[in-house]
Design an enzyme around this catalytic site. Structure first.
Site, PDB file in Angstrom:
ATOM      1  CG  ASP A 271      21.822  22.749 -22.590  1.00 15.89           C
ATOM      2  OD1 ASP A 271      22.250  23.917 -22.589  1.00 15.89           O
ATOM      3  OD2 ASP A 271      21.706  22.073 -21.549  1.00 15.89           O
TER       4      ASP A 271
ATOM      5  CD  GLU B  17      23.256  25.972 -17.461  1.00 12.76           C
ATOM      6  OE1 GLU B  17      23.422  26.136 -16.238  1.00 12.76           O
ATOM      7  OE2 GLU B  17      22.115  25.915 -17.988  1.00 12.76           O
TER       8      GLU B  17
END
Length: 380
Positions: A65, A123
């Site tokens: 991400d 995350e």
């Protein structure tokens, strides 16, 4: 790897929104001939490589991400998405793990057991993608798990980790004090939330210094304050938020309790009301002692002892911590800084970048630590 990384850097996706990134990863894993599992804990992807020979299950993890930051670099691969960029190196993690999967699929005769390549979403944002990945059953039958993080504060060709606690647990809190608004000229008819809030901010500075064992590292930071709208009006509400970083559960809960106690007591002392939202975030990253020992032995043997660094404890958090609570494993830093390439900005900076050759270092680390683990198993 560079081509993949630059594509991902130009097309970043925020936490829990990594649909195109997931598709990109799945297509490449499929082209390597791996079994591919999608929608793992959201947009997560797992590639499975079976050697056909008995052995353990090794899981290798990369996050995927991006962050809500405007890319301010002047490079051809600058983010094409306004307000979103890979400012932490996850595009490099993904590319390095893809390359690792490609290499291992072409050299399957060098491995035994099963290798799982986990591309984890989210995350960067609580509650973190690792929690949902674990809930999906992805860790079932896994014997050991390794994760890497490209780290710009370290120069390329260096590697770091540490046994035991490595990165802090991170909790967040949001507090609102509600008083009674009124005219600034007649304060006795009001309850001033700013006065109460200011007292709370000052008293919170004593939590770590006076309630926590001085041998236990801890940080309590207040990051935002919001109150008032005019210079002659007594504010009715006062909002603040902050973060807590700790390395052990006892300290973590001591600080939580002290924040609740101070907030309620100070609010009562000033006649205000308190609302507290306390979010228990990522736990500390605690490496398995044996796997950390393996890391240092392997790096010294394969890359040179001078390249192995004992990492100091760090206050940034990582949801890889959840995997280490379930399985033995090790989280490892790979040096990615290079002044000559202007790869000097810290993580989460709008001009963050890294030396792309570090991805090859990360790939080699994944391969060698897997081989070392399997070699030990094969001797049993």
């Amino acid at each position: 790897m560079i081509e993949w990384r630059r594509h991902l850097h130009q097309h970043p996706e925020l936490s829990f929104q990594e649909s195109e990134t997931s598709k990109f990863i799945s297509e490449h894993l499929d082209s390597f001939g791996l079994e591919v599992i999608t929608n793992v804990g959201g947009h997560g992807v797992i590639g499975i490589l079976r050697s056909g020979r008995p052995g353990p299950v090794v899981m290798l993890r990369a996050d995927m991400d991006a962050l809500p930051i405007q890319d301010e670099k002047s490079v051809p691969y600058k983010s094409q998405v306004d307000g979103v960029m890979h400012a932490c190196g996850h595009d490099g993690h993904t590319s390095a793990l893809l390359a690792t999967a490609g290499y291992m699929s072409e050299h399957i005769d060098e491995f035994i057991g099963e290798i799982r390549f986990l591309f984890q979403p989210a995350e960067e944002l609580l509650p973190g993608g690792a929690v949902k990945v674990i809930a999906s059953g992805a860790l079932e039958e896994v014997d050991v798990i390794y994760g890497i993080h490209l780290w710009s504060p370290m120069p390329v060709r260096t590697y770091a980790s540490t046994p035991g606690a490595m990165m802090a647990g991170a909790d967040d809190f949001y507090i609102q004090l509600t008083g009674k608004g009124g005219h600034g000229g007649v304060p006795h008819t009001s309850i001033d939330s700013i006065v109460a809030g200011s007292a709370l901010v000052l008293q919170m500075q004593s939590v770590v210094s006076r309630s926590v064992d001085p041998l236990q590292p801890a940080v309590l930071t207040i990051g935002t304050i919001q109150a008032g709208a005019a210079q002659n009006v007594i504010a009715e509400t006062y909002k603040l938020s902050g973060t807590v970083r700790t390395f052990d559960e006892e300290t973590r809960y001591i600080i939580k309790e002290r924040i609740h106690t101070l907030t309620n007591q100070i609010a009562a002392a000033y006649g205000a009301e308190a609302e507290i939202k306390y979010i228990m975030g990522y736990p500390p990253v605690i490496n398995d002692e044996k796997e950390a020992e393996r890391f240092f032995k392997m790096v010294s043997e394969e890359f040179g002892a001078e390249r192995a660094i004992v990492s100091p404890k760090m206050m940034p958090a990582e949801d890889f911590a959840y995997y280490l609570k379930e399985k033995p494993g090790c989280f490892m830093f790979v040096g990615a800084g290079n002044e000559q390439l202007n790869a000097v900005y810290p993580h989460h900076h709008p001009r963050f970048d890294f030396d792309e050759s570090a991805m090859l270092d990360a790939m080699k680390l994944f391969i060698q630590i897997t081989k070392d683990y399997l070699k030990e198993y094969d001797r049993m």
